[in-house]
Scaffold this active site. Structure first.
Site, PDB file in Angstrom:
ATOM      1  CE  LYS A 228      46.701  24.076   1.351  1.00 45.59           C
ATOM      2  NZ  LYS A 228      47.285  22.715   1.138  1.00 45.59           N
ATOM      3  NE  ARG A 262      48.705  23.418  -5.612  1.00 42.67           N
ATOM      4  CZ  ARG A 262      47.652  24.272  -5.114  1.00 42.67           C
ATOM      5  NH1 ARG A 262      47.858  24.722  -3.986  1.00 42.67           N
ATOM      6  NH2 ARG A 262      46.613  24.455  -6.042  1.00 42.67           N
TER       7      ARG A 262
HETATM    8  C1  9MG Z   1      45.166  21.580  -5.262  1.00 41.42           C
HETATM    9  N1  9MG Z   1      45.928  21.746  -3.856  1.00 41.42           N
HETATM   10  C2  9MG Z   1      45.404  22.594  -2.678  1.00 41.42           C
HETATM   11  N2  9MG Z   1      46.386  22.235  -1.552  1.00 41.42           N
HETATM   12  C3  9MG Z   1      47.271  21.481  -2.037  1.00 41.42           C
HETATM   13  C4  9MG Z   1      48.230  20.880  -1.632  1.00 41.42           C
HETATM   14  O1  9MG Z   1      48.370  21.351  -0.099  1.00 41.42           O
HETATM   15  N3  9MG Z   1      48.888  19.712  -2.165  1.00 41.42           N
HETATM   16  C5  9MG Z   1      48.638  19.565  -3.511  1.00 41.42           C
HETATM   17  N4  9MG Z   1      49.392  18.631  -4.220  1.00 41.42           N
HETATM   18  N5  9MG Z   1      47.830  20.163  -4.264  1.00 41.42           N
HETATM   19  C6  9MG Z   1      46.953  21.055  -3.678  1.00 41.42           C
END
Ligand code: 9MG
Length: 283
Positions: A228, A262
């Site tokens: 990110k 994630r």
């Molecule tokens: C779809 N998506 C993109 N970034 C995310 C994040 O930080 N958390 C979750 N739950 N979904 C995300």
């Protein structure tokens, strides 16, 4: 606030997610404009191969998304999202031993994905779209509720908070109440502070520093920071040079009690989880 201590076994459709230890969720974007894979996995077979590689690398969840949530992204129609997501969910359910998470805010996609074998709903809008609460409730699946102000299309236009931590907490209080009223019990919920969603660099860093505060809800926490812009901004790195920053944040998230990471880089993150566990298990 009542502190619920969540069960370590989270039923996800026909599978169970073990929350006694950290779990890695691999990201599978099936959008043409996916920010970090350039849409390469748009085709069904390529997507399936990528999912397979992430499972082999140790992912216990695969998060399939057909609507880009990158800053400035525009919503897609339910039909378009369904066309992208449904064949992939169906193929993964048929071929792989993994929990399928569906990254969607769209009621019709939630219902169809659940029918095809999805085990978790990951909603960056925390079930605020019309009909989403009822649809999610009817699937019986667990839901990840993520914090975000506004919409992906406008969320990074000068996000403002008086008191970030309290506002994120207040958001979750309201969403937990809405879920309860819709028949979704707290035991079926996972919370996510939403790094990069309507937050500037200082918001993201501060939220990360105080991540433990979200344990007041007694629910499992999911953290998504992989590649990110907060890493790019903090370190001055392009998207393809953010692995080390992402792993540092992943390790920090785990020490702060996050249970699901994630990520794009599954192998490296699974190694990180295993390494921390090896130290933890030592005398
Ligand atoms: C779809 N998506 C993109 N970034 C995310 C994040 O930080 N958390 C979750 N739950 N979904 C995300």
């Amino acid at each position: 606030m009542t502190v619920l201590q969540y069960p370590t076994r989270l039923p996800c459709g026909n599978r169970v997610l073990d929350l006694a230890r950290p779990q890695v969720m691999g990201i599978l974007n099936v959008t043409p404009d996916s920010f970090s894979d350039g849409g390469r996995f748009h085709l069904r077979d390529a997507a399936l191969r990528h999912a397979e590689a992430m499972v082999a690398a140790g992912a216990s969840l695969i998060d399939v998304g057909g609507e880009s949530t990158r800053p400035g992204a525009l919503p897609v129609s339910a039909e378009q999202e369904l066309q992208r997501v449904a064949p992939i969910v169906e193929a993964i359910a048929a071929e792989l031993d993994v929990i399928i998470s569906v990254d969607t805010s769209t009621p019709a996609v939630m219902l169809e994905a659940a029918r095809l074998g999805a085990g978790l709903l990951n909603d960056v809008r925390a079930l605020r779209r019309e009909g989403a609460l009822a649809a999610a409730a009817s699937t019986g699946l667990p839901v990840c509720l993520m914090h975000m102000q506004g919409e992906p299309g406008n969320m990074q236009q000068n996000p403002q908070y008086q008191d970030l931590l309290s506002e994120v907490g207040g958001f979750f209080v309201a969403r937990l109440e809405a879920c309860s009223a819709a028949g979704i019990p707290a035991e079926r919920l996972v919370l996510d502070p939403g790094f990069g969603f309507a937050k500037n660099l200082q918001h993201n860093l501060s939220l990360f520093k105080h991540l433990e505060k979200l344990h007041e809800f007694g629910l499992p926490l999911l953290v998504g920071v992989s590649r990110k812009s907060m890493i790019g901004q903090a370190l001055g790195r392009d998207v393809d040079q953010r692995l080390a920053g992402g792993l540092a944040l992943a390790a920090l998230a785990l020490t702060k009690g996050a249970k699901i990471l994630r990520v794009h880089d599954v192998l490296e993150t699974v190694d990180l989880v295993r390494m921390l566990a090896a130290v933890e298990a030592a005398e």
